[in-house]
Design a protein around this motif. Structure first.
Motif, mmCIF file in Angstrom:
data_model
loop_
_atom_site.group_PDB
_atom_site.id
_atom_site.type_symbol
_atom_site.label_atom_id
_atom_site.label_comp_id
_atom_site.label_asym_id
_atom_site.label_seq_id
_atom_site.Cartn_x
_atom_site.Cartn_y
_atom_site.Cartn_z
ATOM 1 N N THR A 74 1.545 -1.695 -0.065
ATOM 2 C CA THR A 74 0.694 0.090 0.284
ATOM 3 C C THR A 74 0.476 0.981 0.418
ATOM 4 O O THR A 74 2.104 1.382 0.912
ATOM 5 C CB THR A 74 -0.949 0.487 1.256
ATOM 6 N N THR A 75 0.590 2.190 -1.316
ATOM 7 C CA THR A 75 1.370 3.693 -1.321
ATOM 8 C C THR A 75 0.769 4.322 -0.332
ATOM 9 O O THR A 75 -0.181 4.296 -0.642
ATOM 10 C CB THR A 75 1.729 3.473 -2.439
ATOM 11 N N MET A 76 1.750 5.849 -0.059
ATOM 12 C CA MET A 76 0.344 7.128 0.401
ATOM 13 C C MET A 76 1.479 8.106 0.110
ATOM 14 O O MET A 76 2.635 8.013 -0.119
ATOM 15 C CB MET A 76 0.493 6.942 2.058
ATOM 16 N N GLN A 77 0.879 9.017 -0.719
ATOM 17 C CA GLN A 77 1.122 10.182 -1.178
ATOM 18 C C GLN A 77 1.539 11.100 0.604
ATOM 19 O O GLN A 77 0.314 11.225 1.049
ATOM 20 C CB GLN A 77 0.794 11.526 -1.700
ATOM 21 N N ALA A 78 2.669 11.342 0.905
ATOM 22 C CA ALA A 78 2.986 12.172 2.496
ATOM 23 C C ALA A 78 3.347 13.378 1.819
ATOM 24 O O ALA A 78 4.372 13.575 0.856
ATOM 25 C CB ALA A 78 4.408 11.497 3.717
ATOM 26 N N ILE A 79 2.389 14.699 2.893
ATOM 27 C CA ILE A 79 2.492 15.899 2.545
ATOM 28 C C ILE A 79 3.075 16.602 3.905
ATOM 29 O O ILE A 79 3.104 16.294 4.720
ATOM 30 C CB ILE A 79 1.531 16.800 2.390
ATOM 31 N N PRO A 80 4.621 17.519 3.844
ATOM 32 C CA PRO A 80 5.506 17.742 4.723
ATOM 33 C C PRO A 80 4.495 18.277 5.773
ATOM 34 O O PRO A 80 3.654 19.224 4.793
ATOM 35 C CB PRO A 80 6.454 18.238 4.865
ATOM 36 N N LEU A 81 3.885 18.170 7.073
ATOM 37 C CA LEU A 81 3.302 18.908 7.772
ATOM 38 C C LEU A 81 3.255 19.883 7.926
ATOM 39 O O LEU A 81 2.219 21.128 7.906
ATOM 40 C CB LEU A 81 3.583 18.823 9.968
ATOM 41 N N THR A 82 4.767 20.830 7.440
ATOM 42 C CA THR A 82 4.606 22.707 7.729
ATOM 43 C C THR A 82 4.223 22.714 5.996
ATOM 44 O O THR A 82 3.632 24.043 6.085
ATOM 45 C CB THR A 82 6.344 22.665 7.328
ATOM 46 N N ASP A 83 4.239 22.252 4.740
ATOM 47 C CA ASP A 83 3.759 21.940 3.588
ATOM 48 C C ASP A 83 1.514 22.276 3.724
ATOM 49 O O ASP A 83 1.238 23.318 3.122
ATOM 50 C CB ASP A 83 4.327 21.899 2.840
ATOM 51 N N PHE A 84 1.907 21.067 4.247
ATOM 52 C CA PHE A 84 0.163 21.107 4.678
ATOM 53 C C PHE A 84 -0.217 22.112 5.388
ATOM 54 O O PHE A 84 -1.716 23.124 4.706
ATOM 55 C CB PHE A 84 0.057 20.003 5.473
ATOM 56 N N VAL A 85 0.414 22.428 6.637
ATOM 57 C CA VAL A 85 -0.176 23.717 7.138
ATOM 58 C C VAL A 85 -0.348 25.223 6.578
ATOM 59 O O VAL A 85 -1.521 26.446 6.282
ATOM 60 C CB VAL A 85 0.196 23.870 8.383
ATOM 61 N N ASP A 86 0.605 25.279 5.554
ATOM 62 C CA ASP A 86 1.057 26.577 5.114
ATOM 63 C C ASP A 86 0.051 26.766 3.820
ATOM 64 O O ASP A 86 -0.025 27.690 3.164
ATOM 65 C CB ASP A 86 2.624 26.698 3.991
ATOM 66 N N ASN A 87 -0.162 25.539 3.128
ATOM 67 C CA ASN A 87 -1.639 25.748 2.093
ATOM 68 C C ASN A 87 -2.415 26.031 2.777
ATOM 69 O O ASN A 87 -3.780 26.447 1.978
ATOM 70 C CB ASN A 87 -1.513 24.234 1.511
ATOM 71 N N LEU A 88 -2.773 25.473 3.946
ATOM 72 C CA LEU A 88 -4.326 25.426 4.055
ATOM 73 C C LEU A 88 -4.778 27.125 4.690
ATOM 74 O O LEU A 88 -5.517 28.280 4.895
ATOM 75 C CB LEU A 88 -4.374 24.630 5.685
ATOM 76 N N LYS A 89 -3.214 27.665 5.135
ATOM 77 C CA LYS A 89 -3.517 29.501 5.629
ATOM 78 C C LYS A 89 -3.444 30.253 4.302
ATOM 79 O O LYS A 89 -4.185 31.070 3.829
ATOM 80 C CB LYS A 89 -2.375 29.739 5.774
ATOM 81 N N THR A 90 -2.893 29.746 3.049
ATOM 82 C CA THR A 90 -3.350 30.487 2.200
ATOM 83 C C THR A 90 -4.724 30.190 0.634
ATOM 84 O O THR A 90 -4.901 30.823 0.458
ATOM 85 C CB THR A 90 -2.228 30.307 0.941
ATOM 86 N N ARG A 91 -5.456 30.020 2.036
ATOM 87 C CA ARG A 91 -6.923 29.781 1.259
ATOM 88 C C ARG A 91 -7.945 31.187 1.534
ATOM 89 O O ARG A 91 -7.811 31.820 2.197
ATOM 90 C CB ARG A 91 -7.452 29.034 1.487
#
Length: 91
Positions: A74-91
């Motif tokens: 089973t494979t999963m794409q992982a997003i670094p947590l800081t990138d994830f949080v930064d992306n949420l802030k740009t909405r």
């Protein structure tokens, strides 16, 4: 990548433990970097942290390994947590 080894795979590993590192070399030859690996012996047998240049490369690795018939993954794409949080802030 979470992987589960089948009976034939376990037979291979028990007879030739170095086969595990040989698979690591094969994955890296396909353009990926194996960051770390853990034997977990639960629902899954191994956890492998693999960096791939893109999803297509990782899919090719997963198919190559599964085509041998000795394991499932089973494979999963992982997003670094800081990138994830930064992306949420740009909405």
């Amino acid at each position: 990548m979470l992987s589960t080894i089948g009976p034939d795979g376990w037979e291979t590993v028990s007879q030739n433990p170095d086969r595990i590192t040989a698979v690591t070399s094969e994955v890296e030859a396909m353009g990926c970097t194996v960051v770390c690996q853990y034997a977990v012996m639960g629902q899954y047998d191994f956890v492998n942290i693999i960096e791939a240049p893109d999803e297509h490369t990782m899919a090719r690795v997963a198919v190559m390994l599964a085509s041998r018939g000795t394991m499932r993954s089973t494979t999963m794409q992982a997003i670094p947590l800081t990138d994830f949080v930064d992306n949420l802030k740009t909405r």
